[in-house]
Design a protein around this motif. Sequence first.
Motif, PDB file in Angstrom:
ATOM      1  N   LEU A   1      -8.278  -0.915  -4.794  1.00 53.82           N
ATOM      2  CA  LEU A   1      -7.927  -0.572  -3.419  1.00 53.82           C
ATOM      3  C   LEU A   1      -8.848  -1.262  -2.422  1.00 53.82           C
ATOM      4  CD1 LEU A   1      -7.292   3.255  -3.768  1.00 53.82           C
ATOM      5  CD2 LEU A   1      -5.599   1.459  -3.491  1.00 53.82           C
ATOM      6  N   TYR A   2      -9.987  -1.737  -2.890  1.00 55.73           N
ATOM      7  CA  TYR A   2     -10.966  -2.366  -2.005  1.00 55.73           C
ATOM      8  C   TYR A   2     -10.527  -3.790  -1.699  1.00 55.73           C
ATOM      9  CZ  TYR A   2     -13.705   1.625  -3.383  1.00 55.73           C
ATOM     10  OH  TYR A   2     -14.126   2.910  -3.609  1.00 55.73           O
ATOM     11  N   THR A   3      -9.818  -3.954  -0.592  1.00 54.94           N
ATOM     12  CA  THR A   3      -9.253  -5.259  -0.267  1.00 54.94           C
ATOM     13  C   THR A   3     -10.021  -5.984   0.821  1.00 54.94           C
ATOM     14  OG1 THR A   3      -7.763  -4.254   1.329  1.00 54.94           O
ATOM     15  CG2 THR A   3      -6.915  -4.542  -0.886  1.00 54.94           C
ATOM     16  N   VAL A   4     -10.798  -5.272   1.620  1.00 49.81           N
ATOM     17  CA  VAL A   4     -11.456  -5.861   2.782  1.00 49.81           C
ATOM     18  C   VAL A   4     -12.943  -6.039   2.495  1.00 49.81           C
ATOM     19  CG1 VAL A   4     -11.969  -5.578   5.232  1.00 49.81           C
ATOM     20  CG2 VAL A   4      -9.780  -4.788   4.324  1.00 49.81           C
ATOM     21  N   SER A   5     -13.431  -7.269   2.681  1.00 55.00           N
ATOM     22  CA  SER A   5     -14.857  -7.558   2.517  1.00 55.00           C
ATOM     23  C   SER A   5     -15.606  -7.438   3.831  1.00 55.00           C
ATOM     24  CB  SER A   5     -15.056  -8.976   1.982  1.00 55.00           C
ATOM     25  OG  SER A   5     -14.383  -9.149   0.781  1.00 55.00           O
ATOM     26  N   ALA A   6     -14.911  -7.722   4.949  1.00 51.26           N
ATOM     27  CA  ALA A   6     -15.583  -7.674   6.249  1.00 51.26           C
ATOM     28  C   ALA A   6     -14.561  -7.606   7.369  1.00 51.26           C
ATOM     29  CB  ALA A   6     -16.464  -8.905   6.443  1.00 51.26           C
ATOM     30  N   PHE A   7     -15.003  -7.074   8.494  1.00 51.49           N
ATOM     31  CA  PHE A   7     -14.247  -7.123   9.742  1.00 51.49           C
ATOM     32  C   PHE A   7     -15.174  -7.718  10.779  1.00 51.49           C
ATOM     33  CE2 PHE A   7     -13.297  -5.406  13.929  1.00 51.49           C
ATOM     34  CZ  PHE A   7     -12.016  -5.873  14.079  1.00 51.49           C
ATOM     35  N   LEU A   8     -14.673  -8.701  11.532  1.00 52.14           N
ATOM     36  CA  LEU A   8     -15.492  -9.402  12.530  1.00 52.14           C
ATOM     37  C   LEU A   8     -14.745  -9.509  13.838  1.00 52.14           C
ATOM     38  CD1 LEU A   8     -16.394 -12.509  10.322  1.00 52.14           C
ATOM     39  CD2 LEU A   8     -17.823 -10.499  10.662  1.00 52.14           C
ATOM     40  N   ILE A   9     -15.492  -9.456  14.922  1.00 54.17           N
ATOM     41  CA  ILE A   9     -14.991  -9.867  16.229  1.00 54.17           C
ATOM     42  C   ILE A   9     -16.000 -10.879  16.755  1.00 54.17           C
ATOM     43  CG2 ILE A   9     -14.399  -9.216  18.584  1.00 54.17           C
ATOM     44  CD1 ILE A   9     -13.812  -6.396  17.615  1.00 54.17           C
ATOM     45  N   LEU A  10     -15.527 -12.098  16.996  1.00 53.24           N
ATOM     46  CA  LEU A  10     -16.365 -13.149  17.557  1.00 53.24           C
ATOM     47  C   LEU A  10     -15.844 -13.515  18.938  1.00 53.24           C
ATOM     48  CD1 LEU A  10     -16.756 -15.486  14.441  1.00 53.24           C
ATOM     49  CD2 LEU A  10     -18.212 -13.589  15.151  1.00 53.24           C
TER      50      LEU A  10
ATOM     51  N   ASN B   1      -4.095  -9.738  -1.218  1.00 55.56           N
ATOM     52  CA  ASN B   1      -2.746  -9.809  -0.677  1.00 55.56           C
ATOM     53  C   ASN B   1      -2.833 -10.118   0.824  1.00 55.56           C
ATOM     54  OD1 ASN B   1      -0.191  -9.247   0.368  1.00 55.56           O
ATOM     55  ND2 ASN B   1       0.148  -7.550  -1.047  1.00 55.56           N
ATOM     56  N   GLU B   2      -2.360 -11.299   1.211  1.00 49.56           N
ATOM     57  CA  GLU B   2      -2.456 -11.729   2.619  1.00 49.56           C
ATOM     58  C   GLU B   2      -1.669 -10.816   3.553  1.00 49.56           C
ATOM     59  OE1 GLU B   2      -0.494 -13.855   0.372  1.00 49.56           O
ATOM     60  OE2 GLU B   2      -2.369 -14.741  -0.275  1.00 49.56           O
ATOM     61  N   ILE B   3      -0.538 -10.348   3.087  1.00 47.82           N
ATOM     62  CA  ILE B   3       0.308  -9.512   3.940  1.00 47.82           C
ATOM     63  C   ILE B   3      -0.347  -8.159   4.177  1.00 47.82           C
ATOM     64  CG2 ILE B   3       2.564  -8.408   4.148  1.00 47.82           C
ATOM     65  CD1 ILE B   3       3.722 -10.832   2.665  1.00 47.82           C
ATOM     66  N   MET B   4      -1.020  -7.626   3.181  1.00 43.24           N
ATOM     67  CA  MET B   4      -1.739  -6.359   3.354  1.00 43.24           C
ATOM     68  C   MET B   4      -2.894  -6.538   4.338  1.00 43.24           C
ATOM     69  SD  MET B   4      -1.944  -3.181   2.584  1.00 43.24           S
ATOM     70  CE  MET B   4      -1.239  -2.777   1.025  1.00 43.24           C
ATOM     71  N   LEU B   5      -3.645  -7.612   4.201  1.00 40.33           N
ATOM     72  CA  LEU B   5      -4.744  -7.873   5.138  1.00 40.33           C
ATOM     73  C   LEU B   5      -4.204  -8.078   6.547  1.00 40.33           C
ATOM     74  CD1 LEU B   5      -7.026 -10.268   3.052  1.00 40.33           C
ATOM     75  CD2 LEU B   5      -7.393  -7.855   3.532  1.00 40.33           C
ATOM     76  N   HIS B   6      -3.107  -8.805   6.660  1.00 43.94           N
ATOM     77  CA  HIS B   6      -2.506  -9.040   7.970  1.00 43.94           C
ATOM     78  C   HIS B   6      -2.014  -7.731   8.580  1.00 43.94           C
ATOM     79  CE1 HIS B   6       0.764 -10.159  10.778  1.00 43.94           C
ATOM     80  NE2 HIS B   6      -0.185 -10.962  11.204  1.00 43.94           N
ATOM     81  N   SER B   7      -1.426  -6.868   7.775  1.00 41.44           N
ATOM     82  CA  SER B   7      -0.955  -5.575   8.265  1.00 41.44           C
ATOM     83  C   SER B   7      -2.108  -4.740   8.806  1.00 41.44           C
ATOM     84  CB  SER B   7      -0.250  -4.809   7.147  1.00 41.44           C
ATOM     85  OG  SER B   7       0.868  -5.506   6.698  1.00 41.44           O
ATOM     86  N   ALA B   8      -3.227  -4.747   8.097  1.00 41.80           N
ATOM     87  CA  ALA B   8      -4.401  -4.008   8.562  1.00 41.80           C
ATOM     88  C   ALA B   8      -4.921  -4.595   9.876  1.00 41.80           C
ATOM     89  CB  ALA B   8      -5.495  -4.036   7.499  1.00 41.80           C
ATOM     90  N   LEU B   9      -4.930  -5.918   9.977  1.00 44.37           N
ATOM     91  CA  LEU B   9      -5.392  -6.562  11.203  1.00 44.37           C
ATOM     92  C   LEU B   9      -4.484  -6.247  12.379  1.00 44.37           C
ATOM     93  CD1 LEU B   9      -7.375  -8.502  12.595  1.00 44.37           C
ATOM     94  CD2 LEU B   9      -5.856 -10.368  11.951  1.00 44.37           C
ATOM     95  N   VAL B  10      -3.177  -6.293  12.168  1.00 45.87           N
ATOM     96  CA  VAL B  10      -2.222  -5.982  13.241  1.00 45.87           C
ATOM     97  C   VAL B  10      -2.366  -4.531  13.671  1.00 45.87           C
ATOM     98  CG1 VAL B  10       0.241  -5.700  13.748  1.00 45.87           C
ATOM     99  CG2 VAL B  10      -0.579  -7.799  12.692  1.00 45.87           C
ATOM    100  N   ALA B  11      -2.506  -3.616  12.709  1.00 46.18           N
ATOM    101  CA  ALA B  11      -2.662  -2.198  13.039  1.00 46.18           C
ATOM    102  C   ALA B  11      -3.923  -1.972  13.859  1.00 46.18           C
ATOM    103  CB  ALA B  11      -2.699  -1.367  11.764  1.00 46.18           C
ATOM    104  N   LEU B  12      -5.015  -2.572  13.437  1.00 47.76           N
ATOM    105  CA  LEU B  12      -6.279  -2.415  14.154  1.00 47.76           C
ATOM    106  C   LEU B  12      -6.232  -3.059  15.527  1.00 47.76           C
ATOM    107  CD1 LEU B  12      -9.195  -1.478  14.166  1.00 47.76           C
ATOM    108  CD2 LEU B  12      -9.804  -3.569  12.992  1.00 47.76           C
ATOM    109  N   SER B  13      -5.719  -4.265  15.597  1.00 50.54           N
ATOM    110  CA  SER B  13      -5.631  -4.978  16.870  1.00 50.54           C
ATOM    111  C   SER B  13      -4.724  -4.253  17.857  1.00 50.54           C
ATOM    112  CB  SER B  13      -5.125  -6.397  16.617  1.00 50.54           C
ATOM    113  OG  SER B  13      -4.952  -7.084  17.813  1.00 50.54           O
TER     114      SER B  13
END
Length: 181
Positions: free
Chosen positions: A7-16, A121-133
């Motif tokens: 379940l651990y799919t995310v290594s980091a979250f960044l805002i630059l 899974n790119e789509i799962m990471l993208h979904s998390a990014l869209v939800a957060l954004s």
Amino acid sequence: MSLNLSLYTVSAFLILDAEGHRVLAKYYRPKSHPNAADVSKSLTTLKEQRAFEKGLWGKTKKPGGAFLSLLGYMSCLNLNDVGFSRSSCCVGDIILYDSHLAVYRHSLDLIFYIIGGPSENEIMLHSALVALSDAVHLLLRNQVEKRVVLENLDLVLLCLDETIDDGCALLFALGRRCGEG
């Protein structure tokens, strides 16, 4: 090639920001990760993290670059079946940088990133990014710029903690929509 069933799919979250400076960074190294030894070796020191962020920003600083657009991935799906709207799903890019999969999204003078392993899974990471954004945009009333994010850092961090828990992307809304009959 082994299949990652964690379940651990995310290594980091960044805002630059527009100059590549760190506005917010959260790196995840869960102790209960099945590959904890491999995960803990990656990006552990501040020097390694800054070098990674600088190189990543150099590759992604221009919106609409020559990187693989998620439009190609998402166009083959019936997005209404999984709860996506076409206006919100196809605005990100993906890049494999330094053995990390980076999904990113530009917003005025900021770039939001979710970093995962190369086999995630790119789509799962993208979904998390869209939800957060999208949640940050709602909370900040579409004024997502460096000054406003820093002034409301508590809200942004709350959003982050509700979206990603120790490296696990919490996409309950997506799962609930998919499970509806």
